[in-house]
Write a protein that holds these residues in place. Structure first.
Motif, mmCIF file in Angstrom:
data_model
loop_
_atom_site.group_PDB
_atom_site.id
_atom_site.type_symbol
_atom_site.label_atom_id
_atom_site.label_comp_id
_atom_site.label_asym_id
_atom_site.label_seq_id
_atom_site.Cartn_x
_atom_site.Cartn_y
_atom_site.Cartn_z
ATOM 1 N N GLU A 1 -42.264 33.964 -24.548
ATOM 2 C CA GLU A 1 -43.649 33.766 -24.115
ATOM 3 C C GLU A 1 -43.881 32.307 -23.701
ATOM 4 O O GLU A 1 -44.553 32.025 -22.708
ATOM 5 C CB GLU A 1 -44.609 34.136 -25.244
ATOM 6 N N LYS A 2 -43.277 31.392 -24.435
ATOM 7 C CA LYS A 2 -43.470 29.964 -24.170
ATOM 8 C C LYS A 2 -42.879 29.549 -22.825
ATOM 9 O O LYS A 2 -43.486 28.773 -22.078
ATOM 10 C CB LYS A 2 -42.836 29.137 -25.292
ATOM 11 N N TYR A 3 -41.683 30.058 -22.496
ATOM 12 C CA TYR A 3 -40.973 29.611 -21.299
ATOM 13 C C TYR A 3 -40.931 30.655 -20.182
ATOM 14 O O TYR A 3 -40.358 30.391 -19.124
ATOM 15 C CB TYR A 3 -39.543 29.202 -21.662
ATOM 16 N N ASN A 4 -41.487 31.823 -20.436
ATOM 17 C CA ASN A 4 -41.477 32.898 -19.447
ATOM 18 C C ASN A 4 -40.062 33.170 -18.949
ATOM 19 O O ASN A 4 -39.800 33.305 -17.752
ATOM 20 C CB ASN A 4 -42.402 32.552 -18.259
ATOM 21 N N THR A 5 -39.150 33.222 -19.907
ATOM 22 C CA THR A 5 -37.726 33.426 -19.616
ATOM 23 C C THR A 5 -37.154 34.393 -20.644
ATOM 24 O O THR A 5 -37.580 34.413 -21.801
ATOM 25 C CB THR A 5 -36.968 32.086 -19.705
ATOM 26 N N SER A 6 -36.174 35.191 -20.243
ATOM 27 C CA SER A 6 -35.523 36.103 -21.161
ATOM 28 C C SER A 6 -34.427 35.375 -21.944
ATOM 29 O O SER A 6 -33.623 34.635 -21.362
ATOM 30 C CB SER A 6 -34.906 37.277 -20.386
ATOM 31 N N PHE A 7 -34.400 35.584 -23.264
ATOM 32 C CA PHE A 7 -33.409 34.940 -24.113
ATOM 33 C C PHE A 7 -32.604 35.973 -24.889
ATOM 34 O O PHE A 7 -33.076 37.091 -25.136
ATOM 35 C CB PHE A 7 -34.085 33.982 -25.098
#
Length: 238
Positions: free
Chosen positions: A64-70
């Motif tokens: 949510e913070k970086y709008n990236t999949s981890f």
């Protein structure tokens, strides 16, 4: 240990009555399978259930913070010696070089992903500076940012000054640089780093001719062997 449940779950102390209703996502099941653990929530131990919830909460926090999949890379439960934390990396990245830490705090979570996303720009900053110190010299730089005081990704080089601590490996090709100039190069580099308050440890490695062509971010530590270099200098900036 590992595990996760859906992003909508944020309570690591689920009531016993809800255990049979917990449905793990495919991501959770993949992590459990990789650890040879059951993929049904009710079949896990209490500590494994708590880890499942905690890890997913952490992954959701950074996504949510970086709008990236981890993706998951490791998990450590809280103990008397360390805080609860996990390792993750961008799903589009590389687990070897792009992993970072997410830690549970009294106020929620914190992470050091900014060390990863700023690494390329910081390395470019150092490379540009080295060009002025040693013109016409073939140099490769590898960086590990160990601490930052950055709140966002810098837009120019000056934004790094006074806000980054790092470990640097500077490899210089002997075919393009005379060994007798190494000490002067070291002094000028040290002056530059101190002027810009860029603290940390640097290794300056003068490689034997032709070796620099084979260095990558995956194998450069192999070339710290004296089989490959003529000279190796340590620089401490503090």
């Amino acid at each position: 240990m590992i595990g996760v449940c859906g992003c909508t779950m944020n309570n690591s102390n689920l009531p016993n009555s809800t255990e049979s209703k917990v449905c793990l996502s495919q991501r959770q099941k993949d992590i459990l399978l990789a650890q040879d653990l059951p993929t049904e929530y009710k079949d896990l131990s209490i500590s494994q259930q708590r880890a499942i919830v905690a890890i997913e909460n952490m992954l959701c926090y950074v996504e949510e913070k970086y709008n990236t999949s981890f993706s998951y890379a490791g998990y450590i439960a809280a103990s008397t010696l360390e805080k609860e934390h996990m390792r993750a990396f961008p799903t589009s990245g590389d687990i070897e070089v792009d992993s970072f830490t997410i830690t549970r705090t009294d106020d929620g979570y914190e992470d050091d992903f900014i060390n990863i996303i700023t690494n390329t720009k910081f390395t470019s900053y150092i490379c540009e500076s080295l060009k002025s110190l040693a013109p016409n010299t073939e140099i490769k730089v590898f960086t590990e940012i160990t601490e930052t005081f950055l709140l966002e990704v810098p837009t120019n080089n000056a934004d790094f000054d006074g806000k980054v601590e790092s470990s640097l490996w500077i490899f210089v090709d002997k075919a393009t640089f005379a060994e007798q100039n190494l000490n002067n190069f070291k002094v000028r580099f040290t002056t530059f780093m101190k002027e810009h308050e860029l603290y940390g440890i640097t290794q300056i490695v003068l490689l034997r001719e032709g070796k620099i062509a084979y260095l990558t971010r995956y194998n450069y530590t192999d070339y710290l062997s004296d089989d490959y270099y003529v000279s190796r200098e340590m620089v401490y900036i503090n």
